[in-house]
Design a protein around this motif. Sequence first.
Motif, PDB file in Angstrom:
ATOM      1  N   GLY A   1      11.435 -21.834  17.508  1.00  0.00           N
ATOM      2  CA  GLY A   1      10.059 -22.222  17.811  1.00  0.00           C
ATOM      3  C   GLY A   1       9.922 -23.380  18.772  1.00  0.00           C
ATOM      4  O   GLY A   1      10.817 -23.685  19.547  1.00  0.00           O
ATOM      5  N   CYS A   2       8.770 -24.033  18.660  1.00  0.00           N
ATOM      6  CA  CYS A   2       8.338 -25.010  19.662  1.00  0.00           C
ATOM      7  C   CYS A   2       8.957 -26.389  19.422  1.00  0.00           C
ATOM      8  O   CYS A   2       9.677 -26.593  18.446  1.00  0.00           O
TER       9      CYS A   2
ATOM     10  N   ASN B   1       8.459 -27.870  16.020  1.00  0.00           N
ATOM     11  CA  ASN B   1       9.418 -27.423  15.019  1.00  0.00           C
ATOM     12  C   ASN B   1      10.754 -28.129  15.182  1.00  0.00           C
ATOM     13  O   ASN B   1      11.374 -28.530  14.211  1.00  0.00           O
TER      14      ASN B   1
ATOM     15  N   THR C   1      11.263 -22.142  10.652  1.00  0.00           N
ATOM     16  CA  THR C   1      10.937 -20.867  11.288  1.00  0.00           C
ATOM     17  C   THR C   1       9.672 -20.902  12.144  1.00  0.00           C
ATOM     18  O   THR C   1       8.828 -21.782  11.997  1.00  0.00           O
ATOM     19  N   CYS C   2       9.560 -19.895  13.011  1.00  0.00           N
ATOM     20  CA  CYS C   2       8.418 -19.762  13.918  1.00  0.00           C
ATOM     21  C   CYS C   2       7.776 -18.385  13.704  1.00  0.00           C
ATOM     22  O   CYS C   2       8.472 -17.388  13.551  1.00  0.00           O
ATOM     23  N   ALA C   3       6.448 -18.352  13.711  1.00  0.00           N
ATOM     24  CA  ALA C   3       5.743 -17.096  13.425  1.00  0.00           C
ATOM     25  C   ALA C   3       4.881 -16.641  14.594  1.00  0.00           C
ATOM     26  O   ALA C   3       4.056 -15.742  14.443  1.00  0.00           O
ATOM     27  N   ILE C   4       5.078 -17.263  15.759  1.00  0.00           N
ATOM     28  CA  ILE C   4       4.112 -17.073  16.847  1.00  0.00           C
ATOM     29  C   ILE C   4       4.023 -15.621  17.310  1.00  0.00           C
ATOM     30  O   ILE C   4       2.953 -15.124  17.615  1.00  0.00           O
TER      31      ILE C   4
ATOM     32  N   CYS D   1       6.692 -22.141   9.924  1.00  0.00           N
ATOM     33  CA  CYS D   1       5.498 -21.308  10.045  1.00  0.00           C
ATOM     34  C   CYS D   1       5.605 -19.962   9.334  1.00  0.00           C
ATOM     35  O   CYS D   1       4.610 -19.464   8.810  1.00  0.00           O
TER      36      CYS D   1
ATOM     37  N   VAL E   1      -1.656 -17.600  15.451  1.00  0.00           N
ATOM     38  CA  VAL E   1      -1.406 -17.747  14.030  1.00  0.00           C
ATOM     39  C   VAL E   1      -1.300 -19.233  13.638  1.00  0.00           C
ATOM     40  O   VAL E   1      -1.351 -19.580  12.462  1.00  0.00           O
ATOM     41  N   VAL E   2      -1.183 -20.098  14.649  1.00  0.00           N
ATOM     42  CA  VAL E   2      -0.862 -21.504  14.358  1.00  0.00           C
ATOM     43  C   VAL E   2      -1.900 -22.234  13.497  1.00  0.00           C
ATOM     44  O   VAL E   2      -1.530 -22.948  12.567  1.00  0.00           O
TER      45      VAL E   2
ATOM     46  N   THR F   1      -0.958 -21.529  10.108  1.00  0.00           N
ATOM     47  CA  THR F   1       0.323 -22.015   9.583  1.00  0.00           C
ATOM     48  C   THR F   1       0.402 -23.529   9.536  1.00  0.00           C
ATOM     49  O   THR F   1       1.136 -24.088   8.733  1.00  0.00           O
ATOM     50  N   ARG F   2      -0.336 -24.192  10.408  1.00  0.00           N
ATOM     51  CA  ARG F   2      -0.192 -25.657  10.453  1.00  0.00           C
ATOM     52  C   ARG F   2      -1.450 -26.406  10.011  1.00  0.00           C
ATOM     53  O   ARG F   2      -1.477 -27.635  10.031  1.00  0.00           O
TER      54      ARG F   2
ATOM     55  N   GLN G   1      -0.019 -29.934  18.515  1.00  0.00           N
ATOM     56  CA  GLN G   1      -0.388 -28.566  18.883  1.00  0.00           C
ATOM     57  C   GLN G   1      -1.550 -28.580  19.853  1.00  0.00           C
ATOM     58  O   GLN G   1      -1.695 -27.701  20.677  1.00  0.00           O
TER      59      GLN G   1
HETATM   60 FE1  SF4 Z   1       5.533 -23.830  16.729  1.00  0.00          FE
HETATM   61 FE2  SF4 Z   1       3.578 -22.031  16.665  1.00  0.00          FE
HETATM   62 FE3  SF4 Z   1       6.093 -21.250  16.313  1.00  0.00          FE
HETATM   63 FE4  SF4 Z   1       4.799 -22.661  14.421  1.00  0.00          FE
HETATM   64  S1  SF4 Z   1       4.281 -20.623  15.132  1.00  0.00           S
HETATM   65  S2  SF4 Z   1       6.889 -23.018  15.201  1.00  0.00           S
HETATM   66  S3  SF4 Z   1       3.554 -24.013  15.651  1.00  0.00           S
HETATM   67  S4  SF4 Z   1       5.268 -22.123  18.176  1.00  0.00           S
END
Ligand code: SF4
Length: 452
Positions: A11-12, A15, A47-50, A82, A165-166, A169-170, A201
């Motif tokens: 992820g970003c 993360n 983890t990342c869910a983007i 996420c 989705v952010v 998730t955040r 974000q």
């Molecule tokens: Fe980052 Fe978005 Fe991935 Fe979460 S879903 S890790 S906020 S890029």
Amino acid sequence: MTGSYWIETWGCQMNEHDSEKMAGTLEGLGYRPAASPFDADVVLLNTCAIREKAEDKVYHFLDRLRPHRAARPEMIVGVCGCVAQLVGEGIRKEAPFVDLVLGPRAAGKLPEYLAGAKDARGIVDTTLYQDSILAGTESVRRQPGRVKAYVTVMEGCNKTCTYCVVPATRGREESRPLEALLTEVRRLAGEGYREIEFLGQNVNAWRCPDTHAKLGDLLRAAGRVDGVRRLRFTTSHPLHLTSDIIAAMAEVPEVSDALHLPVQSGSSRVLQAMKRGYDREKYLAKVNELRKCKPELALSTDVIVGFPGETEAEFQETLSLVREVGFDQMFSFVYSARPNTVASLMRDDVPFERKAERLMELQALQREIQLAGHQHLIGRTFEVLVESRSRRDAEEWAGRTRCNRVVNFPGRGLAAGDFVTVRIVAAGPNSLRGERLDDAREGAPEGKIALA
Ligand code: SF4
Ligand code: 5AD
């Protein structure tokens, strides 16, 4: 009971930095880094869910972990970040051996849950805690040398982009106070970090909860901290990039000549369907304003192709915007429908193959633009912050200009964190090649190199 740990991150930058803070938390509890995830006592997956693909990677990793966890049942496996937030209990249905499921804003609970060790098994915590930033946690920063340090200025996102989705998730935006941030920046600068990158974000919406200072004020104050040589912030939403932030970028010499400004599409119709809050013209006006104030500015962006209902003509508008702006760098993606988003309910009649073709077309155009832009720089001289030595050649280094372009150059007697002057001699689409102009300065005390 403590032992060794491994954190796997997707992820970003948010993360990545959360993982640094989680590593700091674990080391504070007495855990030490393991040589591989498979022989660690605690394995955390951040983890990342983007996009769906990012989520798939988590399950692949869990599949690889499964036999090791079966052989060593004392291993603790935690899924954080996420995907944990999005899927929650469902993760333990797919992979029942997962002990802990912790959303991004529950990561601060790690010590509590790990201290209970055996009882920790089976915990699913996806509470969006208010004070969850792991603020004040000593990070274990991953970069070799003290080059760049991330500082989280805010958590969460209040925007409602229809594909994203952010926000789910955040959670909602929560800003850290100015004074806490400046204390962290002073400490990092004192430790020798050259570049500070503020993370959020929706970083442009940062607002000090105590003083109501805004991002422009934070940049001005951070620029005055002794030892800070470069300042960056990410990720910027064009709608919240105020004239005051742009003015601060121009005023504060430490603010880098690079800005990430995701556009997502060049079509006003698509931007509206995405609920981005600006149209093509407004985005272009923002770019003009930026370039007027900061002529050296290198812009990077994110683009989604194949948003539900995107027509051929609308895709052409994206290509024409990309040509018009001439981005320095682009991250581009095929639209991926995410659970519980508004866009996932929209009619989508563009076949995936066509979307994939659009992505290839866009990426080919961007490569051309980058190459031409880089070739334009041949003969120019830049201040380069040295980042790392090449693995293959001990006398080959890589660093970045103030506009965040990667430059490879030969050099001796250097260390990560040094500043050197480099003239560009060759250019590729993704990096530049240079030669040092300041060999005579070798051995100069760190941080005392004054460059024009
Ligand atoms: Fe980052 Fe978005 Fe991935 Fe979460 S879903 S890790 S906020 S890029
Ligand atoms: N599908 C494809 N790309 C996405 N992004 C965010 N959500 C999606 C999605 N559902 C991209 C955006 C964002 C970047 C981090 O990821 O371009 O800026």
